[in-house]
Design an enzyme around this catalytic site. Structure first.
Site, PDB file in Angstrom:
ATOM      1  N   LYS A   1       0.822  -1.212   0.000  1.00 18.21           N
ATOM      2  CA  LYS A   1       0.000   0.000   0.000  1.00 18.21           C
ATOM      3  C   LYS A   1       0.862   1.271   0.000  1.00 18.21           C
ATOM      4  CE  LYS A   1      -3.020   3.122   0.541  1.00 18.21           C
ATOM      5  NZ  LYS A   1      -4.125   3.476  -0.310  1.00 18.21           N
TER       6      LYS A   1
ATOM      7  N   CYS B   1      -2.963  11.113   1.068  1.00 17.72           N
ATOM      8  CA  CYS B   1      -2.382   9.805   0.738  1.00 17.72           C
ATOM      9  C   CYS B   1      -0.980   9.974   0.191  1.00 17.72           C
ATOM     10  CB  CYS B   1      -3.265   9.110  -0.282  1.00 17.72           C
ATOM     11  SG  CYS B   1      -4.981   9.131   0.198  1.00 17.72           S
TER      12      CYS B   1
HETATM   13  N1  SAJ Z   1      -0.941  15.184  -9.430  1.00 26.88           N
HETATM   14  C1  SAJ Z   1      -0.013  15.886 -10.217  1.00 26.88           C
HETATM   15  N2  SAJ Z   1       0.343  15.388 -11.438  1.00 26.88           N
HETATM   16  C2  SAJ Z   1      -0.197  14.236 -11.925  1.00 26.88           C
HETATM   17  C3  SAJ Z   1      -1.128  13.515 -11.109  1.00 26.88           C
HETATM   18  C4  SAJ Z   1      -1.481  14.024  -9.876  1.00 26.88           C
HETATM   19  O1  SAJ Z   1       0.502  16.940  -9.831  1.00 26.88           O
HETATM   20  O2  SAJ Z   1       0.154  13.858 -13.064  1.00 26.88           O
HETATM   21  C5  SAJ Z   1      -1.322  15.700  -8.084  1.00 26.88           C
HETATM   22  C6  SAJ Z   1      -2.817  15.963  -7.882  1.00 26.88           C
HETATM   23  O3  SAJ Z   1      -3.205  17.220  -8.364  1.00 26.88           O
HETATM   24  C7  SAJ Z   1      -2.946  15.819  -6.373  1.00 26.88           C
HETATM   25  C8  SAJ Z   1      -1.924  14.757  -6.025  1.00 26.88           C
HETATM   26  O4  SAJ Z   1      -1.027  14.705  -7.132  1.00 26.88           O
HETATM   27  O5  SAJ Z   1      -2.591  17.004  -5.696  1.00 26.88           O
HETATM   28  C9  SAJ Z   1      -2.482  13.371  -5.740  1.00 26.88           C
HETATM   29  O6  SAJ Z   1      -3.609  13.092  -6.549  1.00 26.88           O
HETATM   30  P1  SAJ Z   1      -3.945  11.672  -7.186  1.00 26.88           P
HETATM   31  O7  SAJ Z   1      -5.200  11.859  -7.943  1.00 26.88           O
HETATM   32  O8  SAJ Z   1      -2.793  11.148  -7.949  1.00 26.88           O
HETATM   33  O9  SAJ Z   1      -4.113  10.697  -5.936  1.00 26.88           O
HETATM   34  P2  SAJ Z   1      -4.946  10.722  -4.566  1.00 26.88           P
HETATM   35  O10 SAJ Z   1      -4.042  11.206  -3.476  1.00 26.88           O
HETATM   36  O11 SAJ Z   1      -6.261  11.398  -4.730  1.00 26.88           O
HETATM   37  O12 SAJ Z   1      -5.217   9.148  -4.372  1.00 26.88           O
HETATM   38  C10 SAJ Z   1      -4.122   8.247  -4.232  1.00 26.88           C
HETATM   39  C11 SAJ Z   1      -4.279   7.095  -5.226  1.00 26.88           C
HETATM   40  N3  SAJ Z   1      -3.029   6.332  -5.293  1.00 26.88           N
HETATM   41  C12 SAJ Z   1      -2.384   6.082  -6.447  1.00 26.88           C
HETATM   42  O13 SAJ Z   1      -2.746   6.500  -7.521  1.00 26.88           O
HETATM   43  C13 SAJ Z   1      -1.171   5.218  -6.361  1.00 26.88           C
HETATM   44  C14 SAJ Z   1      -5.431   6.202  -4.805  1.00 26.88           C
HETATM   45  O14 SAJ Z   1      -5.489   5.053  -5.626  1.00 26.88           O
HETATM   46  C15 SAJ Z   1      -5.266   5.758  -3.334  1.00 26.88           C
HETATM   47  O15 SAJ Z   1      -6.355   4.995  -2.897  1.00 26.88           O
HETATM   48  C16 SAJ Z   1      -5.203   7.004  -2.471  1.00 26.88           C
HETATM   49  O16 SAJ Z   1      -4.085   7.764  -2.902  1.00 26.88           O
HETATM   50  C17 SAJ Z   1      -5.072   6.560  -1.008  1.00 26.88           C
HETATM   51  O17 SAJ Z   1      -6.082   6.635  -0.282  1.00 26.88           O
HETATM   52  O18 SAJ Z   1      -4.022   6.091  -0.609  1.00 26.88           O
END
Ligand code: SAJ
Length: 407
Positions: free
Chosen positions: A202, A256
Site C-alpha cells: 500500500k 495519501c
Molecule cells: N498530481 C499531479 N500530477 C499528476 C497527477 C497528480 O501533480 O500527473 C497531483 C494531484 O493534483 C494531487 C496529487 O497529485 O494534488 C495526488 O492526486 P492523485 O489523484 O494522484 O491521488 P490521490 O491522493 O487522490 O489518491 C491516491 C491514489 N493512489 C495512487 O494513484 C497510487 C489512490 O489510488 C489511493 O487509494 C489514495 O491515494 C489513497 O487513499 O491512498
C-alpha cells in the site's frame, strides 16, 4: 453476514455503503457525534460522484450509524493515520484506540480488519503487543487482517467495485474468509498475502506515484530555466513505448500521496534517498509557483497583490477535499502576512477557510487582473471565455493565448 465498520470518513463511509448494498448487515461507528447525526438525518458528509445514490440505496438495505462499537465477529477499521511532523513517523494512535475499543466488545474469535494505511511493521510494532498485553491470544481470541484500500477520490464508487485489492492475514483461512466478504462487491482480483507485505504494498503504491509526479515537477523547473514548454517535451517523450511521464502541477496534496512516503522516510532514514528527494520536490512546488507568479507580476509591472486571484483551494480537481492542498501550502506557509491581499475562490468550497475568499465566481473575476489557476475543475474549463482577458498563470495547462503563462 454482519460487520461493524469503525470510522466513517472518506474511505469508511463508501466502503460501509458498498457492503450494505451487497447483502451485508452493516453498523457504521464513528466517535464524531455530529457526523453520525448528519448520516442519521439522511445526509452524506462529503461530495463524491455517486455517493448520494449509493447512500440512499444503502439506507433501504441494512445499515445503521452510531457512536457505539458493536459486539460482532468482523470489524473493518478505517480511521486516519497521521504522521509526526518532526520525525515523519506514523502516529497510529487512532488505530490503537479503535482496536482497544473493539477488544472490549468483540466476540471470541472476532476478525479485526485494518483498512487504514499503515507503515510496514505497524501491526507487529503496535497492534500485536497491545492485544497480547490485554491478555488475548492472536489467532485464537482475535484474528488480524490488513486490507488497504486503493480508491481514488473523484471516482471512488467505481473503483471500489472494479479495482483489485490486497488482503494480508496471518492465517490463510481467515484471509480467504475476508476475501469472500470483499468479493461481495469487489469485482477485481483479490490477492491474499501476509500482513507486512500488504502494509508495504500500500505505502509503496502511493510512493511510486509521488516519485513520478516529482519527476514531472522537476522537469517543469528545468524547462522553465531554459524557457521551454515542459508539456511539449513530455508529450514527445511519452511517444517512446517505455516512457510515461506524468503531468507537472502546483504541488501534491491529499491525505495519501503527500503523506504515505514520509512513513518510509521516517522508518528507513539510512536507506531512503529517492523517496525523500521526491517528497521535497513536491512539497517545494507551491513555492516554485509563487516565484513564477512574482516574476510574472514584475514583468507586467503589477505591484498590487490585491489584483491577484487564486482559483482552487482543493487538493485536486473536482473534489471538495482541501487536506494538504497546494494552495493552502502556498498561502499558509509562504505568503504569511501577505495572504490577506490575495483573493481566493473555489466552486467546491462553500465555507470560509481563508481571508478574502469569494463565493461568487463572477464577482471574484471582476475584482482581479491576474488569475492563478491551481485547479482545473470542470467549472473553470466551462468558464474559459470569462477569464481570457486576464493575465493568467495556468499551472494545469488548460488555457492558451496571449498573456497566459505556464509553469
Ligand atoms: N498530481 C499531479 N500530477 C499528476 C497527477 C497528480 O501533480 O500527473 C497531483 C494531484 O493534483 C494531487 C496529487 O497529485 O494534488 C495526488 O492526486 P492523485 O489523484 O494522484 O491521488 P490521490 O491522493 O487522490 O489518491 C491516491 C491514489 N493512489 C495512487 O494513484 C497510487 C489512490 O489510488 C489511493 O487509494 C489514495 O491515494 C489513497 O487513499 O491512498
Amino acid at each position: 453476514m454482519k460487520i461493524n465498520v469503525i470510522g466513517l470518513g472518506y474511505i469508511g463511509l463508501p466502503t460501509a455503503l458498498m457492503f450494505a448494498t451487497h447483502g451485508v448487515d452493516v453498523v457504521g461507528t464513528d466517535y464524531n457525534k455530529e457526523l453520525v447525526h448528519t448520516l442519521n438525518e439522511g445526509k452524506t458528509t462529503f461530495e463524491e460522484k455517486g455517493l448520494d445514490e449509493l447512500f440512499k440505496k444503502a439506507l433501504k438495505a441494512n445499515i445503521k450509524f452510531t457512536t457505539d462499537y458493536q459486539q460482532e465477529d468482523i470489524y473493518i477499521v478505517s480511521v486516519p493515520t497521521p504522521y509526526e511532523k518532526e520525525d515523519k513517523k506514523i502516529n497510529p494512535k487512532f488505530v490503537i484506540s479503535a482496536v482497544e475499543t473493539v477488544l472490549e466488545v468483540c466476540n471470541k474469535g472476532a476478525i479485526i480488519v485494518i483498512e487504514s494505511t499503515i507503515s510496514p511493521g505497524t501491526i507487529d510494532k503496535f497492534i500485536r503487543p497491545l492485544i497480547k498485553e490485554k491478555g488475548y491470544e492472536i489467532g485464537e481470541d482475535v484474528h488480524l487482517v490488513h486490507a488497504p484500500e486503493r480508491i481514488i477520490p473523484g471516482n471512488m464508487i467505481y473503483e471500489l467495485e472494479s479495482n483489485s485489492r490486497t488482503i494480508g492475514a496471518d492465517e490463510k483461512e481467515i484471509g480467504e474468509k475476508i476475501k469472500k466478504l470483499y468479493a461481495s462487491f469487489c469485482k477485481g482480483d483479490i490477492v491474499v498475502t501476509d500482513i507486512k507485505t500488504a502494509e508495504m504494498t500500500k505505502v509503496i503504491e502511493n510512493t511510486f506515484r509521488d516519485i513520478n509526479i516529482a519527476f514531472a515537477n522537476e522537469l517543469s523547473r528545468i524547462c522553465r530555466k531554459e524557457n521551454m514548454d515542459v508539456y511539449e517535451v513530455i508529450k514527445i517523450a511519452n511517444k517512446h513505448p517505455r516512457v510515461n511521464i506524468l503531468q507537472p502541477g502546483p504541488g501534491v496534496g491529499g491525505h495519501c500521496i503527500s503523506v504515505d512516503p514520509w512513513f518510509l522516510v521516517g522508518d528507513y532514514p539510512d536507506i531512503v534517498n529517492v523517496i525523500k528527494a521526491a517528497r521535497e520536490v513536491n512539497d517545494g512546488q507551491p513555492e516554485f509557483v509563487l516565484k513564477r507568479l512574482r516574476a510574472i507580476l514584475k514583468e507586467n509591472n503589477i505591484s498590487d497583490l490585491a489584483k491577484v486571484g487564486i482559483y482552487g483551494l482543493t487538493y485536486k480537481d473536482n473534489v471538495d477535499d482541501i487536506r494538504e492542498s497546494p494552495t493552502l501550502q502556498m498561502i499558509e506557509k509562504l505568503l504569511k502576512d501577505e495572504k490577506e491581499k490575495f483573493k481566493i475562490y473555489d466552486p467546491y468550497i462553500e465555507r470560509k477557510i481563508t481571508e478574502n475568499q469569494y463565493f461568487d465566481f463572477n464577482k471574484f473575476i471582476k475584482d482581479i487582473d491576474v488569475l492563478v489557476i491551481m485547479n482545473s475543475h470542470n467549472h473553470i474549463k466551462e468558464n474559459i471565455d470569462n477569464i481570457k482577458d486576464k493575465i493568467i498563470l495556468d499551472t494545469k495547462n488548460i488555457v492558451n493565448g496571449e498573456k497566459i503563462y505556464k509553469l
